[in-house]
Scaffold this active site. Structure first.
Site, PDB file in Angstrom:
ATOM      1  N   LYS A  14      36.612  19.047   3.510  1.00 52.06           N
ATOM      2  CA  LYS A  14      36.221  18.386   2.246  1.00 52.06           C
ATOM      3  C   LYS A  14      34.967  19.037   1.662  1.00 52.06           C
ATOM      4  O   LYS A  14      34.917  19.372   0.484  1.00 52.06           O
ATOM      5  CB  LYS A  14      35.941  16.877   2.470  1.00 52.06           C
ATOM      6  N   ARG A  89      35.732   5.640   1.686  1.00 54.59           N
ATOM      7  CA  ARG A  89      36.301   5.791   3.020  1.00 54.59           C
ATOM      8  C   ARG A  89      36.765   4.469   3.631  1.00 54.59           C
ATOM      9  O   ARG A  89      37.089   4.419   4.815  1.00 54.59           O
ATOM     10  CB  ARG A  89      35.369   6.281   4.043  1.00 54.59           C
ATOM     11  N   ARG A 128      31.187  24.684  13.458  1.00 53.47           N
ATOM     12  CA  ARG A 128      30.539  24.563  12.145  1.00 53.47           C
ATOM     13  C   ARG A 128      29.026  24.743  12.241  1.00 53.47           C
ATOM     14  O   ARG A 128      28.366  24.190  13.113  1.00 53.47           O
ATOM     15  CB  ARG A 128      30.827  23.195  11.534  1.00 53.47           C
ATOM     16  N   ARG A 161      25.129  20.076  13.072  1.00 53.95           N
ATOM     17  CA  ARG A 161      24.851  18.669  12.782  1.00 53.95           C
ATOM     18  C   ARG A 161      24.764  17.854  14.071  1.00 53.95           C
ATOM     19  O   ARG A 161      25.575  18.043  14.974  1.00 53.95           O
ATOM     20  CB  ARG A 161      25.948  18.096  11.871  1.00 53.95           C
ATOM     21  N   ARG A 172      34.495   9.892  15.301  1.00 58.34           N
ATOM     22  CA  ARG A 172      34.641   9.977  13.838  1.00 58.34           C
ATOM     23  C   ARG A 172      36.112  10.096  13.439  1.00 58.34           C
ATOM     24  O   ARG A 172      36.548   9.520  12.446  1.00 58.34           O
ATOM     25  CB  ARG A 172      33.826  11.157  13.287  1.00 58.34           C
TER      26      ARG A 172
END
Ligand code: AP5
Ligand code: MG
Ligand code: ZN
Length: 222
Positions: A14, A89, A128, A161, A172
């Site tokens: 996203k 969400r 990431r 992160r 998550r």
């Protein structure tokens, strides 16, 4: 005017797609996750409240999230449309967004559902790296920066992160399946959902997104 929602699991891409689209359409990307992270780095009460949920991979309560996003989209730069990344969400957030947009005489024009299988999501999240300064997103394997640890766009430092630990990633994804996946049906029912194969290369996904947006905006001023 076009208001776009990017829907998808953690790691679906996203943020990556929102960045590309922002540059292409010259519209702001409104990422609730980025807004929480910015509030946290400024150590505001909102940021500190959100941190407790983010660290565990849980959703921040709707009333906090909705008022933060409402404030953001009331700003001038959002008047010609926005790209929502990670919002709404929950069913409650989707309804609140509809109410807010009713008051502003606008509406969600398209919901781009970026579909990616769980194994691929975990691989993406594990690799990431994000720029601390400008938020640009990289991947060690799939989309590496030119000089390791340094952002191509602004020279900022790249970091991983804190909610990208293996346990939090899994939580998550679970939370997504329980609380966010029902939005597919919500937006399908409104005729707004476009399903996209999110396992293709970044540019190919972007091409599909651009086509889908073109199909809803053709023939009207936007
Ligand atoms: P948020 O920041 O929104 O995180 P998330 O939903 O977990 O999603 P991610 O940012 O992890 O994934 P992404 O889809 O953006 O993928 P990306 O483009 O980075 O939320 C964090 C937390 O904040 C939540 O857990 C919650 O606590 C709170 N929160 C936020 N919004 C909230 C809300 N509305 N309500 C309540 N709480 C909220 O890509 C991932 C990696 O894959 C990158 O390395 C990228 O380079 C790579 N990649 C992307 N696309 C491709 C591709 N096509 N091929 C190969 N690699 C790719
Ligand atoms: Mg993101
Ligand atoms: Zn940067």
């Amino acid at each position: 005017m076009v208001d776009i929602v990017l829907l998808g699991a953690p790691g679906a891409g996203k943020g990556t797609q929102a960045e590309l689209l922002r540059d292409r359409l010259s519209l702001p990307s409104v990422s609730s996750g980025d807004l929480f992270r910015a509030a946290l780095s400024e150590r505001t009460p909102l940021g500190l409240r959100a941190k407790a949920y983010m660290d565990k991979g849980e959703l921040v309560p709707d009333e906090i999230t909705v008022s933060m996003v409402a404030e953001r989209i009331s700003q001038k730069d959002c008047a010609a449309g926005v790209i929502f990344d990670g919002f709404p969400r929950t069913a409650g957030q989707a309804e609140e967004l509809d109410n807010l947009f009713d008051q502003m005489q606008r509406r969600v024009d398209i919901v781009l559902y970026v579909m990616v299988s769980e194994g691929v999501l975990l691989r993406r999240l594990a690799g990431r790296w994000t720029c601390r300064e400008c938020g640009a997103i990289y991947h060690r394997e799939f989309s590496p920066e030119k000089v390791q640890g340094v952002c191509d766009a602004c020279g900022g430092e790249l970091y991983q992160r804190p909610d990208d630990t293996p346990e939090t990633q899994k939580r998550r994804i679970q939370v997504y399946l329980q609380q966010t996946a029902p939005l597919e049906a919500y937006y399908r029912g409104k005729g707004l959902l476009v399903e996209l194969d999110g396992e293709q290369e970044i540019d190919v996904v972007q091409g599909d997104i651009v086509k889908a947006i073109g199909a809803v905006t053709t023939g009207r001023a936007c």
